[in-house]
Scaffold this motif. Sequence first.
Motif, mmCIF file in Angstrom:
data_model
loop_
_atom_site.group_PDB
_atom_site.id
_atom_site.type_symbol
_atom_site.label_atom_id
_atom_site.label_comp_id
_atom_site.label_asym_id
_atom_site.label_seq_id
_atom_site.Cartn_x
_atom_site.Cartn_y
_atom_site.Cartn_z
ATOM 1 N N VAL A 152 12.464 -2.201 -0.267
ATOM 2 C CA VAL A 152 12.987 -3.253 -0.938
ATOM 3 C C VAL A 152 11.774 -3.644 -1.697
ATOM 4 O O VAL A 152 11.237 -3.402 -1.516
ATOM 5 N N ALA A 153 11.622 -3.715 -2.997
ATOM 6 C CA ALA A 153 11.176 -4.801 -3.537
ATOM 7 C C ALA A 153 10.304 -6.021 -3.360
ATOM 8 O O ALA A 153 11.536 -7.331 -2.666
ATOM 9 N N ASP A 154 9.344 -6.636 -3.679
ATOM 10 C CA ASP A 154 8.851 -8.427 -3.257
ATOM 11 C C ASP A 154 9.811 -9.186 -4.610
ATOM 12 O O ASP A 154 9.619 -9.380 -5.727
ATOM 13 N N ASN A 155 11.223 -9.662 -4.602
ATOM 14 C CA ASN A 155 11.744 -9.376 -6.006
ATOM 15 C C ASN A 155 11.714 -11.083 -6.044
ATOM 16 O O ASN A 155 11.061 -11.540 -6.454
ATOM 17 N N ARG A 156 11.548 -11.814 -4.860
ATOM 18 C CA ARG A 156 10.598 -13.325 -5.054
ATOM 19 C C ARG A 156 9.335 -13.684 -5.616
ATOM 20 O O ARG A 156 9.302 -14.035 -6.475
ATOM 21 N N ALA A 157 9.147 -12.726 -5.397
ATOM 22 C CA ALA A 157 7.554 -12.395 -5.595
ATOM 23 C C ALA A 157 8.078 -12.397 -7.122
ATOM 24 O O ALA A 157 6.436 -13.132 -8.362
ATOM 25 N N GLY A 158 8.221 -11.245 -7.666
ATOM 26 C CA GLY A 158 8.938 -10.662 -9.292
ATOM 27 C C GLY A 158 9.101 -12.184 -10.165
ATOM 28 O O GLY A 158 8.605 -12.079 -11.350
ATOM 29 N N PRO A 286 8.186 -0.800 -8.060
ATOM 30 C CA PRO A 286 8.172 0.900 -7.684
ATOM 31 C C PRO A 286 9.230 1.784 -7.073
ATOM 32 O O PRO A 286 9.146 1.755 -6.194
ATOM 33 N N PHE A 287 9.699 1.864 -8.010
ATOM 34 C CA PHE A 287 11.229 2.681 -7.760
ATOM 35 C C PHE A 287 11.026 4.019 -7.188
ATOM 36 O O PHE A 287 11.638 4.676 -5.679
ATOM 37 N N GLY A 288 9.753 4.937 -7.026
ATOM 38 C CA GLY A 288 9.672 5.640 -6.931
ATOM 39 C C GLY A 288 9.322 5.544 -5.243
ATOM 40 O O GLY A 288 9.109 6.902 -4.310
ATOM 41 N N ASP A 289 8.077 4.835 -4.986
ATOM 42 C CA ASP A 289 7.875 4.164 -3.820
ATOM 43 C C ASP A 289 9.576 3.915 -2.809
ATOM 44 O O ASP A 289 8.992 4.227 -1.528
ATOM 45 N N MET A 290 10.420 3.473 -3.446
ATOM 46 C CA MET A 290 11.294 2.431 -2.795
ATOM 47 C C MET A 290 11.950 3.955 -2.152
ATOM 48 O O MET A 290 12.409 3.576 -0.757
ATOM 49 N N LEU A 291 12.525 4.746 -2.504
ATOM 50 C CA LEU A 291 13.020 5.802 -2.260
ATOM 51 C C LEU A 291 12.205 6.424 -1.515
ATOM 52 O O LEU A 291 13.055 7.364 -0.511
ATOM 53 N N ARG A 292 10.830 7.013 -1.157
ATOM 54 C CA ARG A 292 10.258 7.942 -0.435
ATOM 55 C C ARG A 292 10.330 6.928 0.821
ATOM 56 O O ARG A 292 10.555 7.417 1.969
ATOM 57 N N ARG A 311 12.100 -3.810 7.723
ATOM 58 C CA ARG A 311 12.012 -3.555 6.160
ATOM 59 C C ARG A 311 10.753 -3.521 5.797
ATOM 60 O O ARG A 311 9.072 -3.968 6.169
ATOM 61 N N VAL A 312 10.990 -2.559 4.585
ATOM 62 C CA VAL A 312 8.952 -2.085 3.731
ATOM 63 C C VAL A 312 9.308 -3.013 2.851
ATOM 64 O O VAL A 312 10.390 -3.314 1.994
ATOM 65 N N ILE A 313 8.798 -3.690 2.015
ATOM 66 C CA ILE A 313 8.815 -4.188 1.040
ATOM 67 C C ILE A 313 7.276 -4.112 0.197
ATOM 68 O O ILE A 313 6.251 -4.191 0.550
ATOM 69 N N HIS A 314 7.667 -3.632 -1.031
ATOM 70 C CA HIS A 314 6.793 -3.199 -1.768
ATOM 71 C C HIS A 314 6.960 -4.141 -3.080
ATOM 72 O O HIS A 314 7.783 -4.878 -3.308
ATOM 73 N N PRO A 315 4.842 -4.196 -3.039
ATOM 74 C CA PRO A 315 4.739 -4.461 -4.273
ATOM 75 C C PRO A 315 5.027 -5.079 -6.037
ATOM 76 O O PRO A 315 5.420 -3.295 -6.135
#
Length: 357
Positions: A152-158, A286-292, A311-315
Amino acid sequence: MTSFDVAARAGVSQATVSRALRRDPSIGAETVRRVLEAAQALDYVPSARARALSTGSTQRIAMVVDLDNPLWSLLVGRLHDELAGRGYRLTLLAGHGDPDDVEEHLLGGGVDGVIVSTARLGSSLPATLRRRGVPAVLLHRYVEGSDLDASVADNRAGGAAAAQILLDAGHRRIGALLGPDDTSTGRERAAGFRSRLAEAGVDLPDTRVREGAFDQAHGAESLAAVLRGRHRPTALFCANDIIAIGALNAASAAGLRVPDDLALVGFDDLESSAWPIVSLTTIHVPFGDMLRSAVTLLLERIGGFAGGGRRVIHPVTPVLRSTHCAPAPPSPGSAAPPSPGSAAPAAGGSAVQPLPE
């Protein structure tokens, strides 16, 4: 033609043909070449069903998608290529269909693993997959308590970063077009946005907030509601770029100038958001990083990893374009900008200016 015919023509065993067609590294390059030439000469096509029976693997991954969310039509191609590069094929299942049909397909052994991109916070599918031992990963959204891997992305930080963009531009009358509260993306983006405004001492009254689907209709239809009244907001946070584009279109139709009359900030950084005619200030995911990352997590599960859920959280990162700026001070004696739904001026419309370098 069968693999035995290919084996006879290539002068090898049937087992060698099977391994050569799978590009087994234990088979030499010259042997692989002979097998491929024999298969081509005989118009031999390997049977996926037979391979699944012999190996216990279908080499197929299912992705559960929400066809009502246009985001995934933009990303499925990337996921297809990522899986193909690792020797897997992609099957799409509509998440808004009959849940029993979806579960029957996923639990029937037709796929090696599952990527779930539609999970809502109350969804039962993740727990079912975990309980039945089906390798699965949650992509973009997660479900608390499911114990499935997630990327997932870091939605809270976003959400907090989106608030900071508007605060830094000098806005204090701020509104929001939020996503659905029963998704982790909608809930966390809203929480981060609200939290940062509260820290800055900026109020976010309910009259300036609308919650809805992650689609253009929400942005277009909710804009008028949040801009009613004397103290309407000078800036809006939209929980994704698709909502923001709907709001941008509605603002233009109403004769509002963006960003002079109304600043907008989106979330996701879709390709269309960078188009010069849109030039949307947004939060890059970073959708590409999330997909990979999701594919890696899933293939590790398929390979036998049996640990607890990860859970991998992407910045995420802010992308400053042209739809935000400081609120324009009213000129003495000037009229207020038209409200959505009022008659648009004969000339003008959305005026999107590039930011200075």
